[in-house]
Scaffold this motif. Sequence first.
Motif, PDB file in Angstrom:
ATOM      1  N   VAL A 158      29.880  15.554  16.273  1.00  0.00           N
ATOM      2  CA  VAL A 158      29.806  14.752  15.059  1.00  0.00           C
ATOM      3  C   VAL A 158      28.558  13.874  15.086  1.00  0.00           C
ATOM      4  N   ALA A 159      28.321  13.213  16.218  1.00  0.00           N
ATOM      5  CA  ALA A 159      27.143  12.361  16.352  1.00  0.00           C
ATOM      6  C   ALA A 159      25.858  13.172  16.209  1.00  0.00           C
ATOM      7  N   GLU A 160      25.863  14.396  16.705  1.00  0.00           N
ATOM      8  CA  GLU A 160      24.683  15.255  16.624  1.00  0.00           C
ATOM      9  C   GLU A 160      24.386  15.641  15.172  1.00  0.00           C
ATOM     10  N   ILE A 161      25.438  15.956  14.414  1.00  0.00           N
ATOM     11  CA  ILE A 161      25.242  16.311  13.007  1.00  0.00           C
ATOM     12  C   ILE A 161      24.656  15.132  12.238  1.00  0.00           C
ATOM     13  N   ILE A 162      25.201  13.939  12.478  1.00  0.00           N
ATOM     14  CA  ILE A 162      24.690  12.748  11.788  1.00  0.00           C
ATOM     15  C   ILE A 162      23.228  12.493  12.154  1.00  0.00           C
ATOM     16  N   ALA A 163      22.902  12.629  13.436  1.00  0.00           N
ATOM     17  CA  ALA A 163      21.529  12.387  13.881  1.00  0.00           C
ATOM     18  C   ALA A 163      20.538  13.359  13.242  1.00  0.00           C
ATOM     19  N   GLY A 164      21.005  14.577  12.937  1.00  0.00           N
ATOM     20  CA  GLY A 164      20.119  15.585  12.371  1.00  0.00           C
ATOM     21  C   GLY A 164      20.162  15.687  10.860  1.00  0.00           C
ATOM     22  N   ALA A 165      20.972  14.852  10.217  1.00  0.00           N
ATOM     23  CA  ALA A 165      21.141  14.922   8.761  1.00  0.00           C
ATOM     24  C   ALA A 165      20.082  14.054   8.077  1.00  0.00           C
ATOM     25  N   THR A 166      18.958  14.637   7.764  1.00  0.00           N
ATOM     26  CA  THR A 166      17.870  13.869   7.155  1.00  0.00           C
ATOM     27  C   THR A 166      18.230  13.262   5.793  1.00  0.00           C
ATOM     28  N   PRO A 167      19.129  13.862   4.998  1.00  0.00           N
ATOM     29  CA  PRO A 167      19.481  13.205   3.729  1.00  0.00           C
ATOM     30  C   PRO A 167      20.037  11.796   3.905  1.00  0.00           C
ATOM     31  N   LEU A 168      20.656  11.523   5.047  1.00  0.00           N
ATOM     32  CA  LEU A 168      21.170  10.178   5.306  1.00  0.00           C
ATOM     33  C   LEU A 168      20.046   9.158   5.439  1.00  0.00           C
ATOM     34  N   GLU A 169      18.880   9.625   5.860  1.00  0.00           N
ATOM     35  CA  GLU A 169      17.757   8.725   6.097  1.00  0.00           C
ATOM     36  C   GLU A 169      16.946   8.464   4.843  1.00  0.00           C
ATOM     37  N   GLN A 170      17.172   9.279   3.795  1.00  0.00           N
ATOM     38  CA  GLN A 170      16.345   9.194   2.588  1.00  0.00           C
ATOM     39  C   GLN A 170      17.238   9.203   1.342  1.00  0.00           C
ATOM     40  N   PRO A 171      18.168   8.256   1.229  1.00  0.00           N
ATOM     41  CA  PRO A 171      19.075   8.277   0.082  1.00  0.00           C
ATOM     42  C   PRO A 171      18.379   7.876  -1.213  1.00  0.00           C
ATOM     43  N   LEU A 172      18.850   8.452  -2.301  1.00  0.00           N
ATOM     44  CA  LEU A 172      18.419   8.025  -3.618  1.00  0.00           C
ATOM     45  C   LEU A 172      19.162   6.766  -4.022  1.00  0.00           C
ATOM     46  N   ALA A 173      18.581   6.011  -4.926  1.00  0.00           N
ATOM     47  CA  ALA A 173      19.310   4.908  -5.543  1.00  0.00           C
ATOM     48  C   ALA A 173      20.258   5.498  -6.575  1.00  0.00           C
ATOM     49  N   LEU A 174      21.494   5.104  -6.513  1.00  0.00           N
ATOM     50  CA  LEU A 174      22.518   5.673  -7.381  1.00  0.00           C
ATOM     51  C   LEU A 174      22.146   5.546  -8.855  1.00  0.00           C
ATOM     52  N   ALA A 175      21.514   4.454  -9.218  1.00  0.00           N
ATOM     53  CA  ALA A 175      21.146   4.234 -10.620  1.00  0.00           C
ATOM     54  C   ALA A 175      20.126   5.252 -11.125  1.00  0.00           C
ATOM     55  N   GLU A 176      19.430   5.924 -10.216  1.00  0.00           N
ATOM     56  CA  GLU A 176      18.378   6.862 -10.610  1.00  0.00           C
ATOM     57  C   GLU A 176      18.842   8.320 -10.611  1.00  0.00           C
ATOM     58  N   VAL A 177      20.090   8.559 -10.270  1.00  0.00           N
ATOM     59  CA  VAL A 177      20.605   9.929 -10.156  1.00  0.00           C
ATOM     60  C   VAL A 177      20.779  10.550 -11.540  1.00  0.00           C
ATOM     61  N   ARG A 178      20.375  11.828 -11.675  1.00  0.00           N
ATOM     62  CA  ARG A 178      20.614  12.622 -12.876  1.00  0.00           C
ATOM     63  C   ARG A 178      21.607  13.715 -12.529  1.00  0.00           C
ATOM     64  N   LEU A 179      22.766  13.685 -13.130  1.00  0.00           N
ATOM     65  CA  LEU A 179      23.799  14.669 -12.826  1.00  0.00           C
ATOM     66  C   LEU A 179      23.320  16.096 -13.079  1.00  0.00           C
ATOM     67  N   ALA A 180      22.432  16.260 -14.056  1.00  0.00           N
ATOM     68  CA  ALA A 180      21.942  17.602 -14.398  1.00  0.00           C
ATOM     69  C   ALA A 180      21.274  18.299 -13.217  1.00  0.00           C
ATOM     70  N   ASP A 181      20.833  17.528 -12.223  1.00  0.00           N
ATOM     71  CA  ASP A 181      20.145  18.100 -11.065  1.00  0.00           C
ATOM     72  C   ASP A 181      21.106  18.707 -10.035  1.00  0.00           C
ATOM     73  N   TYR A 182      22.417  18.526 -10.222  1.00  0.00           N
ATOM     74  CA  TYR A 182      23.373  18.891  -9.179  1.00  0.00           C
ATOM     75  C   TYR A 182      24.476  19.798  -9.710  1.00  0.00           C
ATOM     76  N   ALA A 183      24.969  20.643  -8.818  1.00  0.00           N
ATOM     77  CA  ALA A 183      26.048  21.566  -9.170  1.00  0.00           C
ATOM     78  C   ALA A 183      27.419  20.977  -8.890  1.00  0.00           C
ATOM     79  N   ALA A 184      27.484  19.964  -8.031  1.00  0.00           N
ATOM     80  CA  ALA A 184      28.760  19.351  -7.662  1.00  0.00           C
ATOM     81  C   ALA A 184      28.493  17.955  -7.127  1.00  0.00           C
ATOM     82  N   VAL A 185      29.532  17.129  -7.134  1.00  0.00           N
ATOM     83  CA  VAL A 185      29.444  15.754  -6.632  1.00  0.00           C
ATOM     84  C   VAL A 185      30.572  15.545  -5.635  1.00  0.00           C
ATOM     85  N   PHE A 186      30.238  14.926  -4.493  1.00  0.00           N
ATOM     86  CA  PHE A 186      31.205  14.724  -3.410  1.00  0.00           C
ATOM     87  C   PHE A 186      31.129  13.271  -2.942  1.00  0.00           C
TER      88      PHE A 186
END
Length: 229
Positions: free
Chosen positions: A76-104
């Motif tokens: 689990v720790a290894e997956i988190i360490a290698g998950a680059t999206p965690l290091e570069q999050p978008l600001a929620l206010a700037e998200v466009r739903l049209a860019d995504y197929a699903a939300v989790f």
Amino acid sequence: MAKILFVMTGADRWTLVKGSKFHTGYWAHEFTEPYRAFTEAGHEVVVATPGGVVPSVDRGSLAPYANGGDEQAAKVAEIIAGATPLEQPLALAEVRLADYAAVFYPGGHGPMEDLAVNADSAALLVEALRSGKPLALVCHGPAALLATAADGPSPFAGYRLTAFSDAEERHSGLADQARWLLEDRLVELGADYHSGEPFEPFLQADRNLHTGQNPASAGPLAAAVLAAL
């Protein structure tokens, strides 16, 4: 390949009764299992948080007892360490739903602090629900649904769903310290709440809304989203 948006808490504290603070964040397994499932299926995961802050992991969720032993905790720790999206999050206010197929929405107690009252998250949830795209929330992630009732009845009223139960909160030892309990508030919201056995996988699906009760439900919930895609 599809892009899947992970909306995650930016809080690292949960305010309890009398103003005391409980160190928290997102629950590791509720990120790593879906992240692994989606990326191994060839999809791209993008993380968004309030203000674009880097999300904090609940340190307790990295412990061996929370992951079935040392070996799994290390994975689990290894997956988190290698998950680059965690290091570069978008600001929620700037998200466009049209860019995504699903939300989790992963859980952890963090969403009880910030996403439960976040207007940007609420707007995204309502848009996602109306879009028909798969919308999935697990454990304490459904706390974000509470913000959709800030200005009137929630569009999630009447939807069949699940989330971390009062019984599980009592078992965790935090129920008596919480200012409110998630199950109770979802019922007040008008949701058709259901739960299974404590800490056993339990899912609910109603139209495009998919929910999981607890950390053990994160993997099965991700599989449900993949099937919906």
